[in-house]
Design an enzyme around this catalytic site. Structure first.
Site, PDB file in Angstrom:
ATOM      1  N   VAL A  53       1.641   6.390   7.487  1.00  0.00           N
ATOM      2  CA  VAL A  53       0.793   6.062   8.643  1.00  0.00           C
ATOM      3  C   VAL A  53       0.144   7.329   9.173  1.00  0.00           C
ATOM      4  O   VAL A  53       0.815   8.349   9.367  1.00  0.00           O
ATOM      5  CB  VAL A  53       1.615   5.391   9.778  1.00  0.00           C
ATOM      6  CG1 VAL A  53       0.745   5.140  11.001  1.00  0.00           C
ATOM      7  CG2 VAL A  53       2.249   4.087   9.305  1.00  0.00           C
ATOM      8  N   GLY A  98       1.049  11.978  11.863  1.00  0.00           N
ATOM      9  CA  GLY A  98       1.313  11.129  10.709  1.00  0.00           C
ATOM     10  C   GLY A  98       2.805  10.968  10.492  1.00  0.00           C
ATOM     11  O   GLY A  98       3.614  11.601  11.175  1.00  0.00           O
ATOM     12  N   LYS A  99       3.183  10.128   9.598  1.00  0.00           N
ATOM     13  CA  LYS A  99       4.594   9.945   9.233  1.00  0.00           C
ATOM     14  C   LYS A  99       4.632   9.081   7.987  1.00  0.00           C
ATOM     15  O   LYS A  99       3.720   8.286   7.740  1.00  0.00           O
ATOM     16  CB  LYS A  99       5.344   9.225  10.361  1.00  0.00           C
ATOM     17  CG  LYS A  99       6.827   9.440  10.341  1.00  0.00           C
ATOM     18  CD  LYS A  99       7.186  10.734  11.044  1.00  0.00           C
ATOM     19  CE  LYS A  99       8.659  11.049  10.959  1.00  0.00           C
ATOM     20  NZ  LYS A  99       8.974  12.254  11.759  1.00  0.00           N
ATOM     21  N   SER A 100       5.698   9.212   7.214  1.00  0.00           N
ATOM     22  CA  SER A 100       5.856   8.315   6.076  1.00  0.00           C
ATOM     23  C   SER A 100       7.338   8.042   5.878  1.00  0.00           C
ATOM     24  O   SER A 100       8.180   8.704   6.486  1.00  0.00           O
ATOM     25  CB  SER A 100       5.239   8.931   4.810  1.00  0.00           C
ATOM     26  OG  SER A 100       5.977  10.077   4.430  1.00  0.00           O
TER      27      SER A 100
END
Ligand code: NAD
Length: 401
Positions: A53, A98-100
Site C-alpha cells: 500500500v 507506504g507499507k507491505s
C-alpha cells in the site's frame, strides 16, 4: 462541496484542510493485492496473500516496512502505510507513506523458506523497487537478513533500508527506534512533568526490538526502569531493573518472567510511574483500562497502542500522550540516513545516526508541543495537524489540489 466527513475532518477544528486534500488523504493512493505461490522444497509449496500500500507519495517515494504476520489484512497494511505518511511528514524526512506485508507466520518458516518467499516477493514488485517508488525496511517478522535478500536480488544499495551493516546498512539502525522513544520520553519529561529523565520511574510493555533498546537508552540516561513485560508476563522491581541482566535472562529463558517480582501485562499498564511506554502491540490502552492508568505521561513506542476510546479517556483525565508518529519515528529517520548514504556512497557512524534522530525528534517535538499549548489541543492532534499541513503543502506544490 459541504463540510468534509471522516477521520481527518476532525482536524478542521485545528486547521483548515482543503476538502480535495481530505478526499485524497482519506484513501490510499495505490494498493496491490498479490498472491504468492512459492516452492520451498520438494514437498512444500507455500501460498499466501501479500499486500503493498502507498498511502501518499506527495513528499517522496513510499517508505515503510515489510510485515510477516499470520492474519495480516489489507486494512492493517493500509493503516500502517498511513502512519508512515504522517511520521515522515512530521519529522521532515523526504519520503511518503507506504507499507507491505505477507500473511504468513514467520515462526513457522525455515530460514530457507523465508528467503524464498522474500525472493518471490521481490520478483512480484520488482518494478516498484527498481524505480525507487517503494523503499522497504524490516517490520514485525522480518529483519536485516530479509533486507539483504532484496539487495541480493537487485544490487541497488538504496532500494532497501535496514540491511545488515556488512551489506550497506548503517550502524545504529537496529537500536534507532528505541533511541528515538527514549529521546521523546526525555523531552516530554522535561516539558510535561518538569523533571529530568534521571528523576523518572518508567514501565515498558514489550521487550523486543523497540522495548529493549528503549529500556537500555533510558537506563543509560539514569531513568529508573521499574517494570518490563513481554507476551508471557512481566518483571517488577521498585528499585529499578538491571536491563543488561534482564536481557541475559531473556536470552537464556525466552522471557523476562522470573527475573524479578512477577507482574501481569494489565498490572504493568496501571503502575504508579512517571512514564508508561507501550512498546509491544496495538490497542492495549483501551476503553476498559485507560481509566486505571496511573502513569503521569504516556510515550507510544508501538504503532497504535492506544485506541480512539482509550485516547479520549486519557485526554479527559489530563494524561499527556506522546503519539507514535513522533515517538517511534527513530527507525525511519535512521532509514533515511541509510538511503542517503547508499545514494552518495558515504560512510556513517552510529553517533551520527543517534545525533540525527535526536535532532529530528527534538525539532518535531518542539513544534508539536508549541502548537498543542497555543491551541489547547492534545499532542496527538497537534502532531497530526503539523503532519497533515506538510503533506497538503506538498500536494499543493505538485498541483494535486
Ligand atoms: P518485536 O517483535 O521485536 O517485539 C515485540 C515485543 O512485544 C516482544 O517482547 C513480545 O513478547 C511482546 N508482546 C507481544 N505480544 C504482546 C502482548 N499481547 N502483551 C505484551 N507484550 C507482547 O517487535 P518490535 O519491532 O519491538 O515492535 C513493537 C511495536 O513497535 C510494533 O507495534 C511495531 O509496529 C512498532 N514499531 C517498531 C519499529 C522498529 O523499528 N522495530 C519502528 C516503529 C514502530
Amino acid at each position: 462541496m459541504g463540510e468534509p466527513e471522516g477521520k481527518l475532518a476532525v482536524l478542521n477544528r485545528v486547521m483548515r484542510i482543503p476538502p480535495r486534500a481530505i478526499e485524497l488523504l482519506e484513501r490510499a493512493e495505490k494498493e496491490m493485492i498479490l498472491f504468492l505461490n512459492v516452492r520451498v522444497d520438494d514437498r512444500t509449496v507455500i501460498t499466501a496473500d501479500a499486500f503493498v500500500v502507498y498511502h501518499n507519495t506527495a513528499r517522496g517515494p513510499a517508505k515503510g516496512g515489510i510485515r510477516f504476520a499470520p492474519n495480516l489484512t489489507l486494512s492493517e497494511v493500509r493503516d500502517l502505510a498511513e502512519r508512515m505518511t504522517w511520521k515522515t511528514a512530521l519529522t521532515g524526512i523526504p519520503f511518503g507513506g507506504g507499507k507491505s506485508g505477507i500473511a504468513v507466520d514467520p515462526k513457522s518458516l525455515t530460514p530457507y523458506a523465508k528467503r524464498e518467499i522474500m525472493r518471490e516477493f521481490v520478483h512480484l514488485i520488482r518494478s516498484e523497487l527498481v524505480t525507487g517508488s517503494y523503499i522497504p525496511a524490516p517490520d514485525l517478522g522480518t529483519g536485516p537478513r530479509e533486507m539483504a535478500v532484496i539487495y541480493g536480488e537487485l544490487h541497488i544499495p538504496e532500494c532497501v533500508t535496514g540491511k545488515p551493516v556488512a551489506v550497506g546498512g548503517v550502524p545504529g539502525r537496529r537500536e534507532a527506534t528505541g533511541r528515538g522513544v527514549a529521546t521523546a520520553a526525555r523531552l516530554a519529561a522535561q516539558r510535561m512533568l518538569g523533571k529530568e529523565i534521571s528523576e523518572c520511574t518508567v514501565a515498558i510493555q514489550g521487550f523486543g526490538n523497540v522495548g529493549s533498546w528503549t529500556a537500555r537508552f533510558l537506563s543509560s540516561m539514569g531513568a529508573k526502569v521499574v517494570a518490563i513485560s513481554d507476551s508471557k508476563g512481566g518483571a517488577f522491581d521498585g528499585d529499578g531493573l538491571d536491563v543488561e541482566e534482564l536481557s541475559k535472562h531473556k536470552a537464556e529463558t525466552g522471557s523476562v518472567v522470573g527475573f524479578a517480582e512477577e507482574i501481569s501485562n494489565e498490572e504493568l499498564l496501571s503502575l504508579d510511574v512517571d512514564i508508561l511506554i507501550p512498546a509491544a502491540v496495538e490497542g492495549v490502552l483501551r476503553e476498559g483500562n485507560a481509566g486505571d492508568v496511573r502513569a503521569k505521561l504516556i510515550v507510544e513506542g508501538a504503532n497504535g497502542p492506544t485506541t480512539p476510546e482509550g485516547d479520549e479517556i486519557l485526554r479527559e483525565r489530563g494524561i499527556p500522550v506522546i503519539p507514535d508518529i513522533l515517538a517511534n519515528s527513530g527507525g525511519v529517520i535512521a532509514s533515511y540516513i541509510e538511503w542517503r548514504s547508499a545514494k552518495s556512497g558515504s560512510i556513517t557512524s552510529a553517533s551520527e545516526v543517534y545525533g540525527t534522530i535526536d535532532e529530528r525528534i527534538k525539532l518535531a517535538f518542539e513544534r508539536m508541543a508549541k502548537l498543542s499549548e497555543e491551541r489547547g489541543i492534545s499532542y496527538r492532534d497537534a502532531a497530526m495537524a503539523i503532519a497533515v499541513g506538510e503533506v497538503v503543502r506538498a500536494m499543493e506544490e505538485r498541483g494535486w489540489i
